[in-house]
Scaffold this motif. Structure first.
Motif, mmCIF file in Angstrom:
data_model
loop_
_atom_site.group_PDB
_atom_site.id
_atom_site.type_symbol
_atom_site.label_atom_id
_atom_site.label_comp_id
_atom_site.label_asym_id
_atom_site.label_seq_id
_atom_site.Cartn_x
_atom_site.Cartn_y
_atom_site.Cartn_z
ATOM 1 N N LYS A 53 0.862 -1.184 0.000
ATOM 2 C CA LYS A 53 0.000 0.000 0.000
ATOM 3 C C LYS A 53 0.895 1.229 0.000
ATOM 4 N N LYS A 54 0.557 2.201 -0.821
ATOM 5 C CA LYS A 54 1.371 3.403 -0.903
ATOM 6 C C LYS A 54 1.199 4.251 0.362
ATOM 7 N N PRO A 55 2.288 4.735 0.935
ATOM 8 C CA PRO A 55 2.155 5.640 2.083
ATOM 9 C C PRO A 55 1.622 6.988 1.634
ATOM 10 N N THR A 56 0.871 7.640 2.503
ATOM 11 C CA THR A 56 0.336 8.967 2.218
ATOM 12 C C THR A 56 1.129 9.998 3.003
ATOM 13 N N PRO A 57 1.936 10.830 2.328
ATOM 14 C CA PRO A 57 2.756 11.807 3.052
ATOM 15 C C PRO A 57 1.901 12.888 3.709
ATOM 16 N N LEU A 58 2.164 13.139 4.981
ATOM 17 C CA LEU A 58 1.425 14.146 5.744
ATOM 18 C C LEU A 58 2.367 15.231 6.252
ATOM 19 N N GLN A 59 1.861 16.450 6.287
ATOM 20 C CA GLN A 59 2.563 17.568 6.902
ATOM 21 C C GLN A 59 1.887 17.852 8.241
ATOM 22 N N ILE A 60 2.571 17.555 9.336
ATOM 23 C CA ILE A 60 2.004 17.753 10.671
ATOM 24 C C ILE A 60 2.168 19.213 11.078
ATOM 25 N N THR A 80 0.474 16.096 -0.828
ATOM 26 C CA THR A 80 0.079 16.041 -2.241
ATOM 27 C C THR A 80 -1.190 15.219 -2.361
ATOM 28 N N PRO A 81 -1.992 15.420 -3.418
ATOM 29 C CA PRO A 81 -3.175 14.578 -3.618
ATOM 30 C C PRO A 81 -2.774 13.121 -3.784
ATOM 31 N N SER A 82 -3.532 12.227 -3.206
ATOM 32 C CA SER A 82 -3.223 10.803 -3.325
ATOM 33 C C SER A 82 -3.532 10.327 -4.731
ATOM 34 N N THR A 83 -2.789 9.332 -5.190
ATOM 35 C CA THR A 83 -3.049 8.776 -6.522
ATOM 36 C C THR A 83 -3.871 7.493 -6.367
ATOM 37 N N THR A 84 -3.211 6.354 -6.349
ATOM 38 C CA THR A 84 -3.906 5.084 -6.168
ATOM 39 C C THR A 84 -3.384 4.397 -4.912
ATOM 40 N N ASP A 85 -4.036 3.320 -4.516
ATOM 41 C CA ASP A 85 -3.740 2.708 -3.222
ATOM 42 C C ASP A 85 -2.509 1.812 -3.206
ATOM 43 N N TYR A 86 -2.299 1.043 -4.281
ATOM 44 C CA TYR A 86 -1.284 -0.011 -4.257
ATOM 45 C C TYR A 86 -0.429 -0.010 -5.518
ATOM 46 N N ASN A 87 0.839 -0.403 -5.349
ATOM 47 C CA ASN A 87 1.678 -0.678 -6.510
ATOM 48 C C ASN A 87 2.753 -1.695 -6.148
ATOM 49 N N GLY A 88 3.334 -2.291 -7.187
ATOM 50 C CA GLY A 88 4.357 -3.293 -6.955
ATOM 51 C C GLY A 88 4.734 -4.013 -8.230
ATOM 52 N N LEU A 95 2.555 -3.278 -11.402
ATOM 53 C CA LEU A 95 1.132 -3.244 -11.067
ATOM 54 C C LEU A 95 0.800 -1.936 -10.363
ATOM 55 N N ASP A 96 -0.333 -1.382 -10.686
ATOM 56 C CA ASP A 96 -0.819 -0.176 -10.010
ATOM 57 C C ASP A 96 -2.334 -0.295 -9.924
ATOM 58 N N PHE A 97 -2.880 -0.259 -8.705
ATOM 59 C CA PHE A 97 -4.325 -0.441 -8.592
ATOM 60 C C PHE A 97 -4.908 0.268 -7.387
ATOM 61 N N ASP A 98 -6.210 0.404 -7.421
ATOM 62 C CA ASP A 98 -6.950 1.061 -6.360
ATOM 63 C C ASP A 98 -7.991 0.093 -5.821
ATOM 64 N N ALA A 99 -8.479 0.355 -4.626
ATOM 65 C CA ALA A 99 -9.504 -0.487 -4.002
ATOM 66 C C ALA A 99 -10.699 0.382 -3.637
ATOM 67 N N HIS A 114 -11.241 10.353 -8.539
ATOM 68 C CA HIS A 114 -10.888 11.750 -8.750
ATOM 69 C C HIS A 114 -10.132 11.869 -10.074
ATOM 70 N N PRO A 115 -10.202 13.030 -10.722
ATOM 71 C CA PRO A 115 -9.519 13.193 -12.013
ATOM 72 C C PRO A 115 -8.035 12.842 -11.969
ATOM 73 N N HIS A 116 -7.336 13.214 -10.880
ATOM 74 C CA HIS A 116 -5.901 12.928 -10.834
ATOM 75 C C HIS A 116 -5.626 11.432 -10.716
ATOM 76 N N GLN A 117 -6.576 10.661 -10.161
ATOM 77 C CA GLN A 117 -6.396 9.219 -10.090
ATOM 78 C C GLN A 117 -6.513 8.594 -11.475
ATOM 79 N N VAL A 118 -7.496 9.041 -12.252
ATOM 80 C CA VAL A 118 -7.661 8.531 -13.613
ATOM 81 C C VAL A 118 -6.463 8.932 -14.471
#
Length: 205
Positions: A53-60, A80-88, A95-99, A114-118
């Motif tokens: 699963k891709k990590p989601t970078p956060l600014q605390i 940054t906006p998230s893209t998809t959930d998984y890759n490998g 592979l790149d996919f979403d759930a 979302h448009p950026h995911q597509v």
């Protein structure tokens, strides 16, 4: 804790991400994400694929310290906006996919993307990646691997004012139905094999 997007708007968990209906084996009560994470762990241990699963970078931006040994994050932003959930990688292929999950019974709403995911899917497809979505219908428990190229076909049509969802019949015809089992909980690599064999995991579908 408050988490905000780069534009400053508060993050709200997607409505389609819900506690899923129980499955027959060990995934009772798990979310789709949890089941996929366990499935990925099984695939890695079995040396079948390396997917995370891709990590989601956060600014605390705000942290409370109720004690010297404890810190509590009170506010954070997505960097940054998230893209998809998984890759490998699987058999030398990227592979790149979403759930996604939905409570709808007969269609999957495109508003869950979302448009950026597509756009991300299309960019990966252009580089020869295998891209897809794992979709669960919560009420029936049915699961599908659906090619990103077909998702893009419906997405493009929706931008022209056509229907705003993918009908279940489309998933039955152009997707690959998965059947939960003991190990792995979600055997999505069966769907990847189907994508490779039918060449549906390509840019042109």
């Amino acid at each position: 804790m408050t988490i905000r997007y780069p534009n400053g708007k508060p993050y709200a968990a997607p409505a389609q991400t819900t506690r899923s209906a129980p499955v027959e084996y060990g995934g009772r009560g798990m979310t789709l994400e949890e089941e996929l994470n366990q499935s990925n762990q099984y695939y890695r241990q079995a040396q079948k694929a390396v997917v995370y699963k891709k990590p989601t970078p956060l600014q605390i931006v705000k942290v409370d310290y109720p004690s010297r040994a404890q810190a509590v994050v009170r506010e954070a932003y997505f960097k940054t906006p998230s893209t998809t959930d998984y890759n490998g990688v699987y058999q030398g292929r990227y592979l790149d996919f979403d759930a996604k999950e939905t409570k709808n019974k007969q269609s999957f709403p495109l508003k869950n993307f979302h448009p950026h995911q597509v756009a991300h899917f299309n960019a990966c497809l252009a580089q020869g990646g295998i891209c897809f979505v794992v979709i669960r219908f919560v009420t029936s428990g049915r699961l599908f691997v659906y090619p990103a190229s077909d998702l893009n076909r419906f997405w493009t049509a929706a931008q022209r004012g056509e229907r705003k969802s993918i009908p279940l019949s489309e998933l039955e015809q152009h997707g690959f139905e998965l059947h939960p089992q003991l190990q792995p909980l979600i055997p999505y690599l069966d769907g990847v094999d189907w994508l490779i064999q039918t060449k549906r995991g390509t840019q042109n579908g």
